[in-house]
Design a protein around this motif. Structure first.
Motif, PDB file in Angstrom:
ATOM      1  N   PHE A 160      47.128  59.618  61.653  1.00 40.23           N
ATOM      2  CA  PHE A 160      46.646  59.420  63.025  1.00 40.23           C
ATOM      3  C   PHE A 160      47.645  60.070  63.986  1.00 40.23           C
ATOM      4  O   PHE A 160      48.843  59.806  63.906  1.00 40.23           O
ATOM      5  CB  PHE A 160      46.541  57.933  63.351  1.00 40.23           C
ATOM      6  CG  PHE A 160      45.465  57.205  62.577  1.00 40.23           C
ATOM      7  CD1 PHE A 160      44.195  57.040  63.116  1.00 40.23           C
ATOM      8  CD2 PHE A 160      45.719  56.691  61.315  1.00 40.23           C
ATOM      9  CE1 PHE A 160      43.199  56.369  62.414  1.00 40.23           C
ATOM     10  CE2 PHE A 160      44.720  56.019  60.601  1.00 40.23           C
ATOM     11  CZ  PHE A 160      43.461  55.862  61.153  1.00 40.23           C
TER      12      PHE A 160
ATOM     13  N   PHE B 171      48.519  60.648  68.026  1.00 43.19           N
ATOM     14  CA  PHE B 171      48.230  60.169  69.376  1.00 43.19           C
ATOM     15  C   PHE B 171      48.849  61.111  70.409  1.00 43.19           C
ATOM     16  O   PHE B 171      49.415  62.144  70.052  1.00 43.19           O
ATOM     17  CB  PHE B 171      48.754  58.736  69.523  1.00 43.19           C
ATOM     18  CG  PHE B 171      48.108  57.794  68.544  1.00 43.19           C
ATOM     19  CD1 PHE B 171      46.946  57.124  68.872  1.00 43.19           C
ATOM     20  CD2 PHE B 171      48.630  57.620  67.261  1.00 43.19           C
ATOM     21  CE1 PHE B 171      46.318  56.284  67.969  1.00 43.19           C
ATOM     22  CE2 PHE B 171      48.009  56.780  66.349  1.00 43.19           C
ATOM     23  CZ  PHE B 171      46.856  56.123  66.698  1.00 43.19           C
TER      24      PHE B 171
ATOM     25  N   ASP C 289      51.401  55.446  72.877  1.00 41.77           N
ATOM     26  CA  ASP C 289      50.051  55.320  72.321  1.00 41.77           C
ATOM     27  C   ASP C 289      50.098  55.069  70.811  1.00 41.77           C
ATOM     28  O   ASP C 289      49.322  54.265  70.286  1.00 41.77           O
ATOM     29  CB  ASP C 289      49.236  56.589  72.600  1.00 41.77           C
ATOM     30  CG  ASP C 289      48.776  56.648  74.057  1.00 41.77           C
ATOM     31  OD1 ASP C 289      49.092  55.708  74.812  1.00 41.77           O
ATOM     32  OD2 ASP C 289      48.128  57.631  74.436  1.00 41.77           O
TER      33      ASP C 289
ATOM     34  N   TRP D 214      49.001  51.449  69.236  1.00 36.47           N
ATOM     35  CA  TRP D 214      47.965  51.351  68.206  1.00 36.47           C
ATOM     36  C   TRP D 214      48.491  50.580  66.993  1.00 36.47           C
ATOM     37  O   TRP D 214      47.817  49.692  66.467  1.00 36.47           O
ATOM     38  CB  TRP D 214      47.500  52.757  67.812  1.00 36.47           C
ATOM     39  CG  TRP D 214      46.538  52.800  66.672  1.00 36.47           C
ATOM     40  CD1 TRP D 214      45.194  52.579  66.724  1.00 36.47           C
ATOM     41  CD2 TRP D 214      46.851  53.078  65.303  1.00 36.47           C
ATOM     42  NE1 TRP D 214      44.653  52.707  65.465  1.00 36.47           N
ATOM     43  CE2 TRP D 214      45.646  53.017  64.581  1.00 36.47           C
ATOM     44  CE3 TRP D 214      48.033  53.388  64.625  1.00 36.47           C
ATOM     45  CZ2 TRP D 214      45.581  53.247  63.205  1.00 36.47           C
ATOM     46  CZ3 TRP D 214      47.984  53.610  63.261  1.00 36.47           C
ATOM     47  CH2 TRP D 214      46.770  53.541  62.567  1.00 36.47           C
TER      48      TRP D 214
ATOM     49  N   ARG E  33      48.440  46.866  67.647  1.00 39.45           N
ATOM     50  CA  ARG E  33      47.116  46.247  67.541  1.00 39.45           C
ATOM     51  C   ARG E  33      46.699  46.127  66.071  1.00 39.45           C
ATOM     52  O   ARG E  33      46.188  45.103  65.629  1.00 39.45           O
ATOM     53  CB  ARG E  33      46.102  47.041  68.363  1.00 39.45           C
ATOM     54  CG  ARG E  33      46.365  46.890  69.870  1.00 39.45           C
ATOM     55  CD  ARG E  33      45.334  47.596  70.712  1.00 39.45           C
ATOM     56  NE  ARG E  33      45.464  49.052  70.570  1.00 39.45           N
ATOM     57  CZ  ARG E  33      44.484  49.916  70.782  1.00 39.45           C
ATOM     58  NH1 ARG E  33      43.302  49.472  71.156  1.00 39.45           N
ATOM     59  NH2 ARG E  33      44.686  51.211  70.644  1.00 39.45           N
ATOM     60  N   VAL E  34      46.956  47.194  65.302  1.00 36.14           N
ATOM     61  CA  VAL E  34      46.643  47.132  63.872  1.00 36.14           C
ATOM     62  C   VAL E  34      47.445  46.020  63.192  1.00 36.14           C
ATOM     63  O   VAL E  34      46.921  45.278  62.350  1.00 36.14           O
ATOM     64  CB  VAL E  34      46.957  48.490  63.195  1.00 36.14           C
ATOM     65  CG1 VAL E  34      46.898  48.363  61.682  1.00 36.14           C
ATOM     66  CG2 VAL E  34      45.997  49.575  63.682  1.00 36.14           C
TER      67      VAL E  34
ATOM     68  N   MET F  87      41.214  50.321  61.775  1.00 39.46           N
ATOM     69  CA  MET F  87      42.157  51.330  62.270  1.00 39.46           C
ATOM     70  C   MET F  87      41.415  52.453  63.004  1.00 39.46           C
ATOM     71  O   MET F  87      41.833  52.876  64.082  1.00 39.46           O
ATOM     72  CB  MET F  87      42.967  51.925  61.105  1.00 39.46           C
ATOM     73  CG  MET F  87      44.047  50.985  60.577  1.00 39.46           C
ATOM     74  SD  MET F  87      44.931  51.761  59.179  1.00 39.46           S
ATOM     75  CE  MET F  87      46.374  50.698  59.086  1.00 39.46           C
ATOM     76  N   ASP F  88      40.341  52.922  62.407  1.00 42.41           N
ATOM     77  CA  ASP F  88      39.544  53.977  63.054  1.00 42.41           C
ATOM     78  C   ASP F  88      39.005  53.486  64.387  1.00 42.41           C
ATOM     79  O   ASP F  88      39.060  54.201  65.397  1.00 42.41           O
ATOM     80  CB  ASP F  88      38.377  54.395  62.145  1.00 42.41           C
ATOM     81  CG  ASP F  88      38.815  55.313  61.006  1.00 42.41           C
ATOM     82  OD1 ASP F  88      39.912  55.884  61.095  1.00 42.41           O
ATOM     83  OD2 ASP F  88      38.061  55.443  60.038  1.00 42.41           O
TER      84      ASP F  88
ATOM     85  N   LEU G  76      40.135  51.089  66.336  1.00 42.76           N
ATOM     86  CA  LEU G  76      41.194  50.903  67.342  1.00 42.76           C
ATOM     87  C   LEU G  76      41.750  52.240  67.829  1.00 42.76           C
ATOM     88  O   LEU G  76      42.285  52.322  68.938  1.00 42.76           O
ATOM     89  CB  LEU G  76      42.327  50.048  66.769  1.00 42.76           C
ATOM     90  CG  LEU G  76      41.991  48.576  66.482  1.00 42.76           C
ATOM     91  CD1 LEU G  76      43.147  47.894  65.765  1.00 42.76           C
ATOM     92  CD2 LEU G  76      41.664  47.825  67.783  1.00 42.76           C
ATOM     93  N   ALA G  77      41.627  53.269  67.008  1.00 44.93           N
ATOM     94  CA  ALA G  77      42.126  54.584  67.427  1.00 44.93           C
ATOM     95  C   ALA G  77      41.070  55.321  68.251  1.00 44.93           C
ATOM     96  O   ALA G  77      41.380  56.280  68.951  1.00 44.93           O
ATOM     97  CB  ALA G  77      42.484  55.428  66.197  1.00 44.93           C
TER      98      ALA G  77
END
Lengths: 98, 98
Positions: free
Chosen positions: A35, A37, A42, A46, A49-50, A93-94, A96-97
């Motif tokens: 991922f 960012f 950022d 992320w 949150r994950v 994850m996807d 939230l991203a």
């Protein structure tokens, strides 16, 4: 109980993840994705949150971070391979991203 | 301006870090340390506190996390090696883990 993905469940669960950029890890029953960012805030935001979802589901990623990039590997150590939990966390994850 | 550690400054800055468990990374002018916590919440909580200092100082680690373990590598990409910023962030990491 979490169980290793069976031949029947594997395809339907993993194919959508492969379509969104996840790949099998060579030599392991595990999936990986990178991922990227805009910046560190950022990327780490992320991750945070994950992390909360990971802890809530008691299923944690292997991941590394360098500035704006996060490399993730998911597998279920308890079952020695991929389980439904990996697919669930990968989708989160996807999302939230997104 | 951040500068690469000189021969004179290197010893006094790095020796205390070596004494607290930091090591040179083979083949790179970088230092590394593994931090082990009691669980994921403690590990990621520590990462979060470090992340805020890293962003504040605009100096970010290379790090990976698997459950309660965090491996850290510090170097200063802009100068191609260790700078005072690495020593500063290493000390902060130790202090926050204390």
């Amino acid at each position: 109980m979490t169980e290793k993905l069976s031949t029947e469940t594997r395809g339907p669960l993993l194919e959508p993840l492969f379509a969104s950029g996840w790949e099998m890890v060579e030599g392991r029953d595990a999936i990986k994705k990178t991922f990227v960012f805009d910046n560190f805030v950022d990327a780490f935001g992320w991750m945070t949150r994950v992390a909360i979802w990971a802890e809530k589901w008691n299923h944690h990623p292997e991941w590394d971070n360098v500035y704006k990039t996060v490399n993730v590997v998911l597998t279920t150590h308890d079952v020695g391979g991929l389980s439904t939990l990996d697919a669930k966390l990968a989708r989160k994850m996807d999302s939230l991203a997104g």
